[in-house]
Scaffold this motif. Structure first.
Motif, PDB file in Angstrom:
ATOM      1  N   LYS A  46     136.549  96.371  96.323  1.00  0.00           N
ATOM      2  CA  LYS A  46     137.143  95.334  95.493  1.00  0.00           C
ATOM      3  C   LYS A  46     137.827  96.013  94.321  1.00  0.00           C
ATOM      4  N   LEU A  66     139.111  95.674  90.191  1.00  0.00           N
ATOM      5  CA  LEU A  66     139.156  94.987  88.902  1.00  0.00           C
ATOM      6  C   LEU A  66     139.891  95.867  87.915  1.00  0.00           C
ATOM      7  N   ASN A  90     137.758  87.448  90.661  1.00  0.00           N
ATOM      8  CA  ASN A  90     138.367  86.970  91.898  1.00  0.00           C
ATOM      9  C   ASN A  90     139.154  85.680  91.645  1.00  0.00           C
ATOM     10  N   LEU A 119     132.737  90.525  89.484  1.00  0.00           N
ATOM     11  CA  LEU A 119     133.660  90.520  90.626  1.00  0.00           C
ATOM     12  C   LEU A 119     133.964  89.092  91.085  1.00  0.00           C
ATOM     13  N   GLU A 120     132.959  88.226  91.038  1.00  0.00           N
ATOM     14  CA  GLU A 120     133.204  86.826  91.419  1.00  0.00           C
ATOM     15  C   GLU A 120     134.170  86.164  90.444  1.00  0.00           C
ATOM     16  N   GLU A 159     142.321  86.648  89.977  1.00  0.00           N
ATOM     17  CA  GLU A 159     143.229  87.231  90.984  1.00  0.00           C
ATOM     18  C   GLU A 159     143.883  86.130  91.819  1.00  0.00           C
ATOM     19  N   GLU A 160     143.093  85.128  92.187  1.00  0.00           N
ATOM     20  CA  GLU A 160     143.650  84.029  92.995  1.00  0.00           C
ATOM     21  C   GLU A 160     144.772  83.319  92.257  1.00  0.00           C
TER      22      GLU A 160
END
Lengths: 50, 197
Positions: free
Chosen positions: B136, B138, B26, B22-23, B29-30
């Motif tokens: 979250k 993904l 992220n 998830l990190e 995604e950014e």
């Protein structure tokens, strides 16, 4: 133990492993996510150090 | 767990591996990158009882400038590249090679990232499945493609991953799609074996 016997043992083991994969997939399907994931995390987290 | 073919809702207790993933996503995604997670982690996320040392991530093909931006963001996020200088990853990705990123001072687990370079990888991105996980999001490969691809890889571990996904999503799978992917990957015999297991 002969190579033939060893091969048979390997095949038996493969079948048993596949039976467990099926059993566990059914377990995951029929139980709450938290219940199965708590057990699975013991396996996963033990491989990752802090 | 709820799956409707396009979206998977999971209320699992997060593993350390999930937190790593998830990190990492992220960051993707950014940057607004199209990506999809494939292979072993898909089976593990959905319950397969095994660990892994790497997570395979397919991203859309980027140009050199965008790849530099991606590399910078990854580095700033606290990752290093195991198999290349982080500043040189474009050449590797362009050559259809995977680059591996791990958190600083670590080697495993790591993320094996490659550009989508064949029709199966492009199809995985185009038909990705959204996963809602602890508020979250993904994205993973379509399950049907994942099963066929695991059969294509062919090891016993891959067969077991395919078997897990096949049994878990038996009711929701699009069997025609699975057959079609299996035909394209020439693993119809393995699919017969899977269905008979």
């Amino acid at each position: 133990m002969s190579l033939k016997e060893l091969e048979e043992k390997k095949e038996k083991n493969k079948k048993a492993r596949r039976e467990f994969v099926k059993y566990w997939a059914e377990y995951v399907k029929n139980h709450d996510d938290k219940k199965w994931s708590r057990q699975q995390n013991i396996v996963i987290n033990s491989q990752i150090s802090e | 767990m709820r799956f409707d073919g396009e979206k998977l809702e999971l209320a699992r207790e997060l593993s350390k591996l999930d937190e790593f993933v998830l990190e990492f996503v992220n960051i993707l995604e950014e940057l607004d990158l199209e990506y999809v997670i494939v292979s072993g982690y898909v089976a593990i996320l959905t319950g397969r009882s095994r660990g892994t040392e790497d997570v395979d991530v397919i991203i859309e093909e980027l140009d050199e400038k965008m790849t530099r931006e991606f590399a910078k963001k990854i580095k700033d996020g606290g990752y290093w590249c195991i198999n290349s200088e982080i500043s040189n990853i474009y050449g590797m990705l362009k050559d259809d090679l995977a680059v591996r990123f791990a958190e600083e001072d670590r080697v495993i687990p790591n993320f094996e990232v490659r550009f989508a370079s064949d029709k199966f990888e492009r199809s995985a991105i185009e038909n990705k499945v959204r996963v809602d996980l602890e508020q979250k999001i993904l994205y993973i490969s379509p399950i049907e493609l994942q099963i066929a691809y695991k059969l294509y890889l062919g090891s016993e571990k891959d067969f077991e991953d395919a078997l897990h996904l096949y049994k878990l999503f038996a009711e929701e799978l699009d069997k025609e799609k699975l057959k079609e992917y299996s035909k394209q990957l020439e693993v119809e015999d393995s699919l017969d074996e899977l269905e008979g297991t």
